[in-house]
Write a protein that holds these residues in place. Structure first.
Motif, PDB file in Angstrom:
ATOM      1  N   SER A 324       0.845  -1.195   0.000  1.00  0.00           N
ATOM      2  CA  SER A 324       0.000   0.000   0.000  1.00  0.00           C
ATOM      3  C   SER A 324       0.882   1.249   0.000  1.00  0.00           C
ATOM      4  N   ALA A 325       0.254   2.384  -0.338  1.00  0.00           N
ATOM      5  CA  ALA A 325       0.998   3.661  -0.363  1.00  0.00           C
ATOM      6  C   ALA A 325       1.648   3.931   0.988  1.00  0.00           C
ATOM      7  N   GLU A 326       0.965   3.586   2.051  1.00  0.00           N
ATOM      8  CA  GLU A 326       1.498   3.852   3.386  1.00  0.00           C
ATOM      9  C   GLU A 326       2.808   3.083   3.615  1.00  0.00           C
ATOM     10  N   GLU A 327       2.783   1.791   3.256  1.00  0.00           N
ATOM     11  CA  GLU A 327       3.991   0.970   3.437  1.00  0.00           C
ATOM     12  C   GLU A 327       5.110   1.434   2.503  1.00  0.00           C
ATOM     13  N   MET A 328       4.743   1.768   1.251  1.00  0.00           N
ATOM     14  CA  MET A 328       5.771   2.221   0.309  1.00  0.00           C
ATOM     15  C   MET A 328       6.363   3.564   0.749  1.00  0.00           C
ATOM     16  N   GLY A 329       5.595   4.298   1.553  1.00  0.00           N
ATOM     17  CA  GLY A 329       6.051   5.599   2.061  1.00  0.00           C
ATOM     18  C   GLY A 329       7.317   5.494   2.906  1.00  0.00           C
ATOM     19  N   VAL A 330       7.664   4.280   3.332  1.00  0.00           N
ATOM     20  CA  VAL A 330       8.940   4.072   4.053  1.00  0.00           C
ATOM     21  C   VAL A 330      10.095   4.578   3.171  1.00  0.00           C
ATOM     22  N   TYR A 331       9.904   4.402   1.859  1.00  0.00           N
ATOM     23  CA  TYR A 331      10.942   4.864   0.918  1.00  0.00           C
ATOM     24  C   TYR A 331      11.132   6.381   1.032  1.00  0.00           C
ATOM     25  N   ASP A 332      10.021   7.123   1.079  1.00  0.00           N
ATOM     26  CA  ASP A 332      10.125   8.587   1.202  1.00  0.00           C
ATOM     27  C   ASP A 332      10.882   8.958   2.481  1.00  0.00           C
ATOM     28  N   ASP A 333      10.572   8.224   3.565  1.00  0.00           N
ATOM     29  CA  ASP A 333      11.254   8.516   4.840  1.00  0.00           C
ATOM     30  C   ASP A 333      12.754   8.253   4.719  1.00  0.00           C
ATOM     31  N   LEU A 334      13.092   7.108   4.121  1.00  0.00           N
ATOM     32  CA  LEU A 334      14.522   6.775   3.967  1.00  0.00           C
ATOM     33  C   LEU A 334      15.215   7.826   3.093  1.00  0.00           C
ATOM     34  N   TRP A 335      14.514   8.249   2.033  1.00  0.00           N
ATOM     35  CA  TRP A 335      15.088   9.245   1.121  1.00  0.00           C
ATOM     36  C   TRP A 335      15.405  10.535   1.874  1.00  0.00           C
ATOM     37  N   ASN A 336      14.420  10.992   2.657  1.00  0.00           N
ATOM     38  CA  ASN A 336      14.615  12.255   3.371  1.00  0.00           C
ATOM     39  C   ASN A 336      15.661  12.148   4.480  1.00  0.00           C
ATOM     40  N   GLU A 337      15.787  10.939   5.064  1.00  0.00           N
ATOM     41  CA  GLU A 337      16.767  10.772   6.151  1.00  0.00           C
ATOM     42  C   GLU A 337      18.163  10.458   5.629  1.00  0.00           C
ATOM     43  N   GLN A 338      18.227   9.601   4.599  1.00  0.00           N
ATOM     44  CA  GLN A 338      19.532   9.057   4.225  1.00  0.00           C
ATOM     45  C   GLN A 338      20.045   9.480   2.846  1.00  0.00           C
ATOM     46  N   VAL A 339      19.142   9.724   1.921  1.00  0.00           N
ATOM     47  CA  VAL A 339      19.597  10.046   0.561  1.00  0.00           C
ATOM     48  C   VAL A 339      19.944  11.528   0.462  1.00  0.00           C
ATOM     49  N   ALA A 340      19.025  12.391   0.846  1.00  0.00           N
ATOM     50  CA  ALA A 340      19.276  13.837   0.727  1.00  0.00           C
ATOM     51  C   ALA A 340      18.685  14.570   1.927  1.00  0.00           C
ATOM     52  N   PRO A 341      19.288  14.361   3.122  1.00  0.00           N
ATOM     53  CA  PRO A 341      18.759  15.062   4.286  1.00  0.00           C
ATOM     54  C   PRO A 341      18.879  16.578   4.125  1.00  0.00           C
ATOM     55  N   ARG A 342      17.975  17.295   4.755  1.00  0.00           N
ATOM     56  CA  ARG A 342      17.959  18.756   4.708  1.00  0.00           C
ATOM     57  C   ARG A 342      17.961  19.283   3.266  1.00  0.00           C
ATOM     58  N   GLN A 343      17.172  18.639   2.455  1.00  0.00           N
ATOM     59  CA  GLN A 343      17.128  18.949   1.033  1.00  0.00           C
ATOM     60  C   GLN A 343      16.698  20.398   0.793  1.00  0.00           C
ATOM     61  N   ASP A 344      15.769  20.899   1.600  1.00  0.00           N
ATOM     62  CA  ASP A 344      15.283  22.263   1.387  1.00  0.00           C
ATOM     63  C   ASP A 344      16.411  23.281   1.510  1.00  0.00           C
ATOM     64  N   ARG A 345      17.274  23.085   2.516  1.00  0.00           N
ATOM     65  CA  ARG A 345      18.369  24.050   2.705  1.00  0.00           C
ATOM     66  C   ARG A 345      19.413  23.908   1.595  1.00  0.00           C
ATOM     67  N   ARG A 346      19.645  22.664   1.203  1.00  0.00           N
ATOM     68  CA  ARG A 346      20.638  22.450   0.139  1.00  0.00           C
ATOM     69  C   ARG A 346      20.152  23.084  -1.160  1.00  0.00           C
ATOM     70  N   LEU A 347      18.853  22.945  -1.386  1.00  0.00           N
ATOM     71  CA  LEU A 347      18.259  23.523  -2.587  1.00  0.00           C
ATOM     72  C   LEU A 347      18.359  25.049  -2.547  1.00  0.00           C
ATOM     73  N   MET A 348      18.121  25.604  -1.368  1.00  0.00           N
ATOM     74  CA  MET A 348      18.209  27.052  -1.222  1.00  0.00           C
ATOM     75  C   MET A 348      19.636  27.516  -1.535  1.00  0.00           C
ATOM     76  N   MET A 349      20.628  26.794  -0.992  1.00  0.00           N
ATOM     77  CA  MET A 349      22.028  27.142  -1.242  1.00  0.00           C
ATOM     78  C   MET A 349      22.336  27.103  -2.733  1.00  0.00           C
ATOM     79  N   THR A 350      21.845  26.051  -3.389  1.00  0.00           N
ATOM     80  CA  THR A 350      22.120  25.892  -4.815  1.00  0.00           C
ATOM     81  C   THR A 350      21.542  27.055  -5.595  1.00  0.00           C
ATOM     82  N   ARG A 351      20.277  27.383  -5.300  1.00  0.00           N
ATOM     83  CA  ARG A 351      19.630  28.457  -6.055  1.00  0.00           C
ATOM     84  C   ARG A 351      20.289  29.807  -5.773  1.00  0.00           C
ATOM     85  N   LEU A 352      20.615  30.037  -4.497  1.00  0.00           N
ATOM     86  CA  LEU A 352      21.265  31.306  -4.159  1.00  0.00           C
ATOM     87  C   LEU A 352      22.595  31.433  -4.895  1.00  0.00           C
ATOM     88  N   LEU A 353      23.295  30.316  -4.928  1.00  0.00           N
ATOM     89  CA  LEU A 353      24.607  30.295  -5.576  1.00  0.00           C
ATOM     90  C   LEU A 353      24.489  30.710  -7.044  1.00  0.00           C
TER      91      LEU A 353
END
Ligand SMILES: Cc1cc2nc3c(=O)[nH]c(=O)nc-3n(C[C@H](O)[C@H](O)[C@H](O)COP(=O)(O)OP(=O)(O)OC[C@H]3O[C@@H](n4cnc5c(N)ncnc54)[C@H](O)[C@@H]3O)c2cc1C
Length: 415
Positions: A324-353
């Protein structure tokens, strides 16, 4: 040939092929559908400079024989300054790297179908049950993974990817010989990967020289294509035109000759990822946008997202037996924790740059030269405390520009 699998993966890029390696290694029946023909693979998809670091190589067991050149430092350049960080790295032979991932996955039991252009998902009674490819061929599976990069045919159809044209970055690169890697006017680029922030050559982006041994180097540029980032651009100059301009005016290329026939071309999206999964579906690699502000490590990110998806599939197929979508959502959690943590700030840095003017880049290099190695790594990881150390009161104008960019997009206020 069976037509029913545990997992169907669309796209044999680093993300798809790594995910297949992981899943096949755990004993799952996995098939990868790749649009390109096997005898040419990778053709158009041979699109990356392939700069990476030891952490990626060791985490994913990548052998030395796909390395074109081992480097010892990363150099950041602005129009008049530079900053050197000692950091061992690797410039991959991207073609050999992609082929290795496919062969190793096959060795572990993954099946590959080349010449298989994925078109759309097969949905029965509201459930995703498979994938349609080429004209009318079908394949069925418990879980479907879109790893086709920015093409994202399945993710788009399922309303998962919302890749925005306004956030589209394009890149082009050639391999050259005869490059002067130790020119007196510049930093020594011998055994280095160099990234240059300079709107003259890459307005709203950056350019690079990655040493690949002797007097050879990969030379390229990329930038975000929308109007706001193109304020410094010259009307009608194409990405090819910018690269030509750099080659014509930078003395390091005075005696450079192009080696490979065709250029490497590609694109990515610089934007927040949004949702990445739904019932029995995940989007991985560049199908989900993710950017590192300083080093731009796309390969490592997409390999990590592949591993997170494989872990999620393993959990859903074997442990919870629930896709189900809920169980597959574990992937989103792993992504946000392990693949690209603090993505919003990194994105801000990139755009500002990319929004800052050339003079600001010179000051940034001067500041980086004063910071410790750990500080820079923290900045790349999105540490607010360390990012603030790099900002000046005069930066308020870029922050304002950035805020308007994120609120209203670029075309709606091009005053
Ligand atoms: C010019 C350039 C230079 C770069 N340099 C670096 C670098 O130095 N270091 C770094 O870490 N990252 C770099 N990147 C980023 C990095 O290459 C990407 O992040 C990475 O390739 C993404 O891998 P992926 O598997 O998600 O997608 P892709 O590499 O895009 O692979 C997608 C695969 O899907 C296939 N496909 C597409 N559509 C379909 C379809 N409909 N059906 C079936 N198959 C399909 C494609 O043929 C391809 O094989 C660079 C990117 C560009 C464009």
């Amino acid at each position: 040939m069976s037509n029913r699998y545990d997992v169907i993966i669309a796209g044999a890029g680093p993300a798809g092929a790594q995910c297949a390696r992981d899943l096949a290694g755990r004993g799952y029946d996995v098939v990868v559908l790749e649009t390109e023909a096997e005898d040419e693979f990778p053709a158009q998809s041979n699109k990356s400079t392939g700069g990476t670091f030891a952490s990626m190589m060791t985490s994913f067991g990548i052998p030395d024989d796909v390395v074109m050149h081992a480097t010892g430092s990363v150099v950041l350049e602005s129009p008049n300054e530079h900053f050197i960080q000692d950091q061992p790295g690797f410039v991959l032979d991207f073609e050999a790297f992609k082929k290795f991932l496919v062969e190793d996955g096959r060795h572990k039991g993954a099946e590959y179908r080349f010449d298989a252009r994925v078109r759309d998902p097969i949905v029965e009674d509201g459930d995703l049950v498979g994938v349609r490819y080429n004209r009318d061929q079908e394949v069925f599976g418990e879980i479907v993974i879109d790893a086709t990069g920015p093409a994202a045919p399945l993710a788009k159809d399922l309303g998962i990817a919302n890749l925005d044209r306004e956030n589209h970055a394009i890149g082009i690169e050639y391999l050259f010989e005869g490059v002067d890697l130790n020119h007196p006017e510049f930093a020594d680029l011998t055994d280095a990967m160099m990234l240059r922030l300079d709107h003259e050559y890459a307005p709203g982006g950056y350019s690079w020289i990655f040493h690949t041994g002797d007097d050879t180097a990969k030379v390229g540029i990329c930038y975000i294509q929308n109007e706001r980032y193109q304020e410094n651009a010259i009307h009608d100059r194409t990405v090819d035109g910018y690269l030509e301009h750099w080659l014509d005016t930078d003395p390091r290329f005075e005696n450079a000759r192009q080696i490979a026939e065709s250029p490497v071309r590609g694109s990515a999206h610089v934007q927040p990822p949004g949702s990445m999964s739904t019932d029995s579906f995940m989007a991985i690699g560049d199908t989900v946008p993710s950017v590192d502000p300083v080093w731009g490590e796309g390969i490592y990110k997409c390999m990590k997202s592949a591993r997170a998806a494989a872990m999620t599939a393993d959990r859903c197929l074997t442990r919870t037996k629930n896709i189900s979508a809920e169980e597959m959502g574990v992937y989103d959690d792993l992504w946000n924790e392990q693949v690209a943590p603090r993505q919003d700030r990194r994105l801000m840095m990139t755009r500002l740059l990319y929004l800052a003017p050339n003079e600001r880049y010179d000051r940034l290099m001067q500041d980086l030269n004063k910071l410790s190695r750990d500080t820079l790594s923290d900045i790349n990881d999105g540490s607010k405390r360390e990012i603030v150390k790099l900002l000046y009161p005069s930066d308020i104008s870029y922050l304002w520009k950035y805020w308007r960019e994120t609120q209203f997009g670029s075309v709606s206020y091009s005053s």
